[in-house]
Design a protein around this motif. Structure first.
Motif, PDB file in Angstrom:
ATOM      1  N   SER A 191      32.704  44.274  38.487  1.00  0.00           N
ATOM      2  CA  SER A 191      32.165  42.998  38.980  1.00  0.00           C
ATOM      3  C   SER A 191      32.351  41.852  37.999  1.00  0.00           C
ATOM      4  CB  SER A 191      30.669  43.158  39.285  1.00  0.00           C
ATOM      5  OG  SER A 191      29.932  43.441  38.097  1.00  0.00           O
ATOM      6  N   ARG A 192      32.769  42.132  36.748  1.00  0.00           N
ATOM      7  CA  ARG A 192      32.913  41.063  35.767  1.00  0.00           C
ATOM      8  C   ARG A 192      33.937  41.470  34.719  1.00  0.00           C
ATOM      9  NH1 ARG A 192      28.562  41.335  30.873  1.00  0.00           N
ATOM     10  NH2 ARG A 192      29.055  43.481  30.318  1.00  0.00           N
ATOM     11  N   ARG A 193      34.472  40.461  34.011  1.00  0.00           N
ATOM     12  CA  ARG A 193      35.350  40.730  32.884  1.00  0.00           C
ATOM     13  C   ARG A 193      34.492  41.089  31.683  1.00  0.00           C
ATOM     14  NH1 ARG A 193      36.053  39.116  27.723  1.00  0.00           N
ATOM     15  NH2 ARG A 193      36.036  36.908  28.269  1.00  0.00           N
ATOM     16  N   GLY A 194      34.604  42.351  31.244  1.00  0.00           N
ATOM     17  CA  GLY A 194      33.791  42.809  30.123  1.00  0.00           C
ATOM     18  C   GLY A 194      34.469  42.601  28.781  1.00  0.00           C
TER      19      GLY A 194
ATOM     20  N   GLN B 132      34.940  51.204  36.148  1.00  0.00           N
ATOM     21  CA  GLN B 132      35.630  50.094  35.515  1.00  0.00           C
ATOM     22  C   GLN B 132      37.086  50.025  35.955  1.00  0.00           C
ATOM     23  OE1 GLN B 132      35.078  50.235  31.241  1.00  0.00           O
ATOM     24  NE2 GLN B 132      32.851  50.346  31.399  1.00  0.00           N
TER      25      GLN B 132
ATOM     26  N   SER C 138      29.245  36.517  23.191  1.00  0.00           N
ATOM     27  CA  SER C 138      30.292  37.537  23.145  1.00  0.00           C
ATOM     28  C   SER C 138      30.436  38.086  21.729  1.00  0.00           C
ATOM     29  CB  SER C 138      31.627  36.950  23.600  1.00  0.00           C
ATOM     30  OG  SER C 138      31.567  36.563  24.954  1.00  0.00           O
TER      31      SER C 138
ATOM     32  N   ASP D 273      25.765  40.633  28.620  1.00  0.00           N
ATOM     33  CA  ASP D 273      24.836  39.919  29.486  1.00  0.00           C
ATOM     34  C   ASP D 273      23.750  39.242  28.668  1.00  0.00           C
ATOM     35  OD1 ASP D 273      26.075  40.552  31.866  1.00  0.00           O
ATOM     36  OD2 ASP D 273      24.953  42.426  32.121  1.00  0.00           O
TER      37      ASP D 273
ATOM     38  N   PHE E 224      37.452  45.237  33.165  1.00  0.00           N
ATOM     39  CA  PHE E 224      36.380  44.800  34.049  1.00  0.00           C
ATOM     40  C   PHE E 224      35.364  45.931  34.186  1.00  0.00           C
ATOM     41  CE2 PHE E 224      40.199  42.503  35.055  1.00  0.00           C
ATOM     42  CZ  PHE E 224      39.759  41.176  35.174  1.00  0.00           C
TER      43      PHE E 224
ATOM     44  N   GLU F 195      30.770  46.882  34.849  1.00  0.00           N
ATOM     45  CA  GLU F 195      29.671  46.677  35.799  1.00  0.00           C
ATOM     46  C   GLU F 195      30.163  46.857  37.235  1.00  0.00           C
ATOM     47  OE1 GLU F 195      26.610  46.391  34.934  1.00  0.00           O
ATOM     48  OE2 GLU F 195      26.864  46.074  32.776  1.00  0.00           O
TER      49      GLU F 195
END
Length: 230
Positions: free
Chosen positions: A60-63, A26, A97, A93, A55, A57
């Motif tokens: 790869s994405r904003r968590g 992360q 949210s 996912d 971020f 994954e």
């Protein structure tokens, strides 16, 4: 002073050893503005504003997105009493949210303060956590130990280490349990960029304790810290 780095090193090794498996890579970023809002000697009003995107994954994405304002009193250098609000939006996912609201109260206390050679602080925080759509109020305590070692005197760059434990104080209908939930351990550097702006960057191990095996997130942790006032 050698016992303090040794203690932090022991916490670092313990944090890494309790994890059963590597889980994720992360990136956590923080933009922080903090400082007194009045000049002069003695106790002074103090403000804190933090924005923190995370971020996950494998970056790869904003968590998660965290916004944390606070207000309090600076009683002396590194002696702060603060309280504030915390907003957190956690992406999931294929699901809506998760929105969390917190109130928090915090004490920052210097344990050893020799700015030419060493600054050792503790930060104690109490949180009251509310998750949208759920009933229970979660109480959580957090305790951090932070060590700065300036290499060439006051205000210079140098190693930075900290470790934090996050402890749930009650069980909730949204998953908090009354036990140690997380252990975080960081090693990196503090680098002044100018008279008011510092960069803190390094590696953090985030140990997550749930009902199954412990998990570990490997986090590149980067923070820009802007100092307001004098």
């Amino acid at each position: 002073m050698s016992r303090f780095p040794a203690a932090l090193a022991a916490m670092w090794l313990a944090a890494n050893s309790v994890a059963a498996r590597a889980d994720d890579t992360q990136l956590w970023g923080s933009l922080i503005a903090q400082g007194p809002v009045a000049s002069g000697p003695g106790a002074r009003p103090f403000v804190w504003l933090e924005v923190q995107p995370r971020f996950d994954e494998n970056i790869s994405r904003r968590g998660e997105l965290i916004i944390r304002p606070g207000f309090g009193i600076r009683l002396a250098p590194d002696l702060l009493v603060l309280a504030g609000y915390h907003y957190q939006n956690a992406a999931r996912d294929g699901a809506p949210s998760v929105i969390e609201h917190r109130m928090w109260q915090q004490l920052t206390l210097p344990l050893v303060r020799d700015p030419e050679r060493i600054v050792l602080l503790t930060r104690l925080r109490l949180e009251q956590r509310i998750v949208n759509g759920r009933q229970d109020l979660g109480w959580r305590a957090r305790a951090m130990l932070r060590l700065q070692l300036p290499l060439s005197g006051r205000g210079s760059a140098g190693p930075l280490f900290w470790s934090e434990a996050l402890v749930g104080l009650n069980d909730t209908d949204w998953g908090q349990r009354s036990r140690v939930q997380q252990v975080r351990a960081f090693g990196g550097a503090l680098v002044p960029l100018n008279a008011r702006l510092n960069l803190e960057a390094g590696y953090m191990a985030q140990i997550l304790r749930g009902t199954g095996p412990d998990r570990i997130n490997h986090v590149a942790n980067i923070a820009l810290n802007y100092r307001l006032g004098d």
